[in-house]
Design a protein around this motif. Sequence first.
Motif, PDB file in Angstrom:
ATOM      1  N   ILE A 345     -53.232 -41.572 -39.488  1.00  0.00           N
ATOM      2  CA  ILE A 345     -52.341 -42.713 -39.268  1.00  0.00           C
ATOM      3  C   ILE A 345     -52.557 -43.312 -37.882  1.00  0.00           C
ATOM      4  CG2 ILE A 345     -49.915 -43.380 -39.013  1.00  0.00           C
ATOM      5  CD1 ILE A 345     -49.311 -41.065 -41.027  1.00  0.00           C
ATOM      6  N   GLY A 346     -52.785 -42.466 -36.898  1.00  0.00           N
ATOM      7  CA  GLY A 346     -52.961 -42.935 -35.535  1.00  0.00           C
ATOM      8  C   GLY A 346     -54.203 -43.780 -35.337  1.00  0.00           C
ATOM      9  N   ILE A 347     -55.116 -43.717 -36.290  1.00  0.00           N
ATOM     10  CA  ILE A 347     -56.334 -44.526 -36.197  1.00  0.00           C
ATOM     11  C   ILE A 347     -56.312 -45.700 -37.172  1.00  0.00           C
ATOM     12  CG2 ILE A 347     -58.867 -44.498 -36.387  1.00  0.00           C
ATOM     13  CD1 ILE A 347     -58.732 -41.476 -35.756  1.00  0.00           C
ATOM     14  N   PHE A 348     -55.921 -45.441 -38.417  1.00  0.00           N
ATOM     15  CA  PHE A 348     -56.049 -46.444 -39.472  1.00  0.00           C
ATOM     16  C   PHE A 348     -54.718 -47.002 -39.971  1.00  0.00           C
ATOM     17  CE2 PHE A 348     -59.712 -43.532 -39.821  1.00  0.00           C
ATOM     18  CZ  PHE A 348     -60.747 -44.442 -39.594  1.00  0.00           C
ATOM     19  N   GLY A 349     -53.594 -46.548 -39.436  1.00  0.00           N
ATOM     20  CA  GLY A 349     -52.297 -47.055 -39.873  1.00  0.00           C
ATOM     21  C   GLY A 349     -52.162 -48.543 -39.610  1.00  0.00           C
ATOM     22  N   SER A 350     -51.749 -49.287 -40.598  1.00  0.00           N
ATOM     23  CA  SER A 350     -51.645 -50.747 -40.472  1.00  0.00           C
ATOM     24  C   SER A 350     -50.613 -51.132 -39.414  1.00  0.00           C
ATOM     25  CB  SER A 350     -51.232 -51.362 -41.816  1.00  0.00           C
ATOM     26  OG  SER A 350     -52.217 -51.139 -42.793  1.00  0.00           O
ATOM     27  N   GLY A 351     -51.073 -51.876 -38.415  1.00  0.00           N
ATOM     28  CA  GLY A 351     -50.181 -52.383 -37.383  1.00  0.00           C
ATOM     29  C   GLY A 351     -49.837 -51.405 -36.285  1.00  0.00           C
ATOM     30  N   ILE A 352     -50.166 -50.119 -36.457  1.00  0.00           N
ATOM     31  CA  ILE A 352     -49.809 -49.134 -35.424  1.00  0.00           C
ATOM     32  C   ILE A 352     -50.996 -48.286 -34.974  1.00  0.00           C
ATOM     33  CG2 ILE A 352     -47.412 -48.992 -36.203  1.00  0.00           C
ATOM     34  CD1 ILE A 352     -48.093 -46.306 -37.525  1.00  0.00           C
ATOM     35  N   GLY A 353     -52.047 -48.253 -35.781  1.00  0.00           N
ATOM     36  CA  GLY A 353     -53.189 -47.396 -35.478  1.00  0.00           C
ATOM     37  C   GLY A 353     -54.137 -48.003 -34.462  1.00  0.00           C
ATOM     38  N   LEU A 354     -55.060 -47.177 -34.025  1.00  0.00           N
ATOM     39  CA  LEU A 354     -56.039 -47.569 -33.015  1.00  0.00           C
ATOM     40  C   LEU A 354     -56.837 -48.797 -33.419  1.00  0.00           C
ATOM     41  CD1 LEU A 354     -57.621 -46.947 -30.380  1.00  0.00           C
ATOM     42  CD2 LEU A 354     -59.058 -45.408 -31.746  1.00  0.00           C
ATOM     43  N   ASP A 356     -56.034 -51.361 -35.223  1.00  0.00           N
ATOM     44  CA  ASP A 356     -55.271 -52.616 -35.152  1.00  0.00           C
ATOM     45  C   ASP A 356     -54.733 -52.907 -33.763  1.00  0.00           C
ATOM     46  OD1 ASP A 356     -55.747 -53.138 -37.788  1.00  0.00           O
ATOM     47  OD2 ASP A 356     -53.741 -52.611 -38.502  1.00  0.00           O
ATOM     48  N   THR A 357     -54.412 -51.890 -32.991  1.00  0.00           N
ATOM     49  CA  THR A 357     -53.758 -52.104 -31.696  1.00  0.00           C
ATOM     50  C   THR A 357     -54.678 -51.883 -30.498  1.00  0.00           C
ATOM     51  OG1 THR A 357     -53.007 -49.803 -31.491  1.00  0.00           O
ATOM     52  CG2 THR A 357     -51.588 -51.330 -32.720  1.00  0.00           C
ATOM     53  N   GLY A 358     -55.754 -51.152 -30.699  1.00  0.00           N
ATOM     54  CA  GLY A 358     -56.623 -50.811 -29.576  1.00  0.00           C
ATOM     55  C   GLY A 358     -56.019 -49.770 -28.661  1.00  0.00           C
ATOM     56  N   SER A 359     -54.904 -49.149 -29.094  1.00  0.00           N
ATOM     57  CA  SER A 359     -54.200 -48.173 -28.275  1.00  0.00           C
ATOM     58  C   SER A 359     -54.212 -46.798 -28.942  1.00  0.00           C
ATOM     59  CB  SER A 359     -52.749 -48.618 -28.064  1.00  0.00           C
ATOM     60  OG  SER A 359     -51.973 -47.592 -27.488  1.00  0.00           O
ATOM     61  N   PHE A 360     -54.287 -45.763 -28.097  1.00  0.00           N
ATOM     62  CA  PHE A 360     -54.230 -44.383 -28.591  1.00  0.00           C
ATOM     63  C   PHE A 360     -52.797 -43.853 -28.652  1.00  0.00           C
ATOM     64  CE2 PHE A 360     -58.612 -44.673 -27.135  1.00  0.00           C
ATOM     65  CZ  PHE A 360     -59.301 -43.957 -28.103  1.00  0.00           C
ATOM     66  N   LYS A 361     -51.818 -44.715 -28.364  1.00  0.00           N
ATOM     67  CA  LYS A 361     -50.432 -44.264 -28.268  1.00  0.00           C
ATOM     68  C   LYS A 361     -49.961 -43.612 -29.566  1.00  0.00           C
ATOM     69  CE  LYS A 361     -45.735 -45.825 -27.293  1.00  0.00           C
ATOM     70  NZ  LYS A 361     -44.869 -46.984 -26.925  1.00  0.00           N
ATOM     71  N   GLN A 362     -50.194 -44.269 -30.704  1.00  0.00           N
ATOM     72  CA  GLN A 362     -49.714 -43.717 -31.965  1.00  0.00           C
ATOM     73  C   GLN A 362     -50.452 -42.437 -32.326  1.00  0.00           C
ATOM     74  OE1 GLN A 362     -47.051 -45.094 -33.589  1.00  0.00           O
ATOM     75  NE2 GLN A 362     -47.043 -43.230 -34.828  1.00  0.00           N
ATOM     76  N   LEU A 363     -51.755 -42.389 -32.044  1.00  0.00           N
ATOM     77  CA  LEU A 363     -52.518 -41.175 -32.312  1.00  0.00           C
ATOM     78  C   LEU A 363     -51.973 -40.012 -31.490  1.00  0.00           C
ATOM     79  CD1 LEU A 363     -54.892 -39.759 -33.692  1.00  0.00           C
ATOM     80  CD2 LEU A 363     -56.364 -40.553 -31.821  1.00  0.00           C
ATOM     81  N   GLY A 364     -51.602 -40.295 -30.242  1.00  0.00           N
ATOM     82  CA  GLY A 364     -51.021 -39.251 -29.405  1.00  0.00           C
ATOM     83  C   GLY A 364     -49.701 -38.756 -29.955  1.00  0.00           C
TER      84      GLY A 364
END
Length: 420
Positions: A345-354, A356-364
Amino acid sequence: MHLFAADAPATTVDVNSLWLLVAAALVLLMTPGVAFFYGGMVKAKSVVSMMMMSFGAIAIVAVLWVLYGYGMSFGTPLIPHVLGNPFDGYIGLEKMLGIQPGGAMQPDLNGLAFVGFQATFAIITVALISGAIADRAKFGSWMIFAGIWVTVVYFPVAYWVFNLTDGWLASVLKVNDFAGGTAVHINAGAAGLALALVLGKRVGFQKGIQKPHNVPLTLLGAALLWFGWFGFNAGSEAAVDGVAAIAWINTLAAPAAATLGWLIVEKIKDGKPTSIGAASGAVAGLVAITPACNILTPGWAIVLGLLTGAVCAIAIEMKWKLGFDDSLDVVGIHLVGGIIGTLYIGIFGSGIGLLDTGSFKQLGAQAVGAFSVLIYSFVLAYAIGWVIQKTIGFRIANEDEIAGVDTVVHGEEGYLLDAR
């Protein structure tokens, strides 16, 4: 005696509550599905014992859920962000009954439907653990473990993950676990690993120690699991809407792809694709899509399924290399599959993953959620299992294991082949 108030106003059917009640029934069916799935894979003289562990989980967890489990998981904060008030369990249910003067009731349909739905999650989580200690556990000790573990591990973890208003993983870290990748599968997988270590290896533990005694039984179990899983995932939306629909589609696509991924690895590794591999691959895909079914496009769900099926087909070999006896691959399927689905999810989750967002925040956040539950469940399951083993004993004697758990523990046989 009339249970409902005679003057209660007529209302239209609440479609969302109706769906939640149906979904709850589907999820409850999954625990007998686990019994069949596991039962077919053990020795013929252990099938009753294996299936009884699932039915025992229904019995003990359902009672505890009504008494205090619902309160600990969804009640008002007892410890903010960590634990709900257990007294909100039975007392809260009493309030939902809407008892009027004279004893008639006007029950809270949606509230009670939600309580029932979440009860089935607690039940199946406990049942999943049992596969790690197949062929060698005492039923009474298992029931004691189940009651303690669900109280000190599952109920608090459910509060962390599913309590969207106060749970620390859901409300503070914003971990996306739609239907239980952490709370159910990583939780059960970590506990299964702990118990496998506490109880030790089966007699004659080595690669190829046994073959499933009844393949059709296992396939029936896998079919019931997949069928019930539509309630598990789509029901977690608690509404009849587009999110429930995409969860349903992903619950079809991911396990189908995981079946293919597992069979491809099996063909390359062993030369033959097997029916047990197909069933295991489907379950692995269902595990992985559980936390992510609301947040992935079907294309990414298929990729997740292929990846999980292939990785879990390899991961089940870990027990032979590392020397722990996880009888029915709870670790390789539920723990590994749950981690893959949660991190994905942290990489491929729609609107929250890496992506789509370019951020590792959700993956963390997903990683913290996954490994917090893993460590918490493993440590407490090991401690509970160790105390039981050192006091009343958890594992049956070696000679009883060889003779057969069913006759020794339950006085029954799964198959009476003599003519009567």
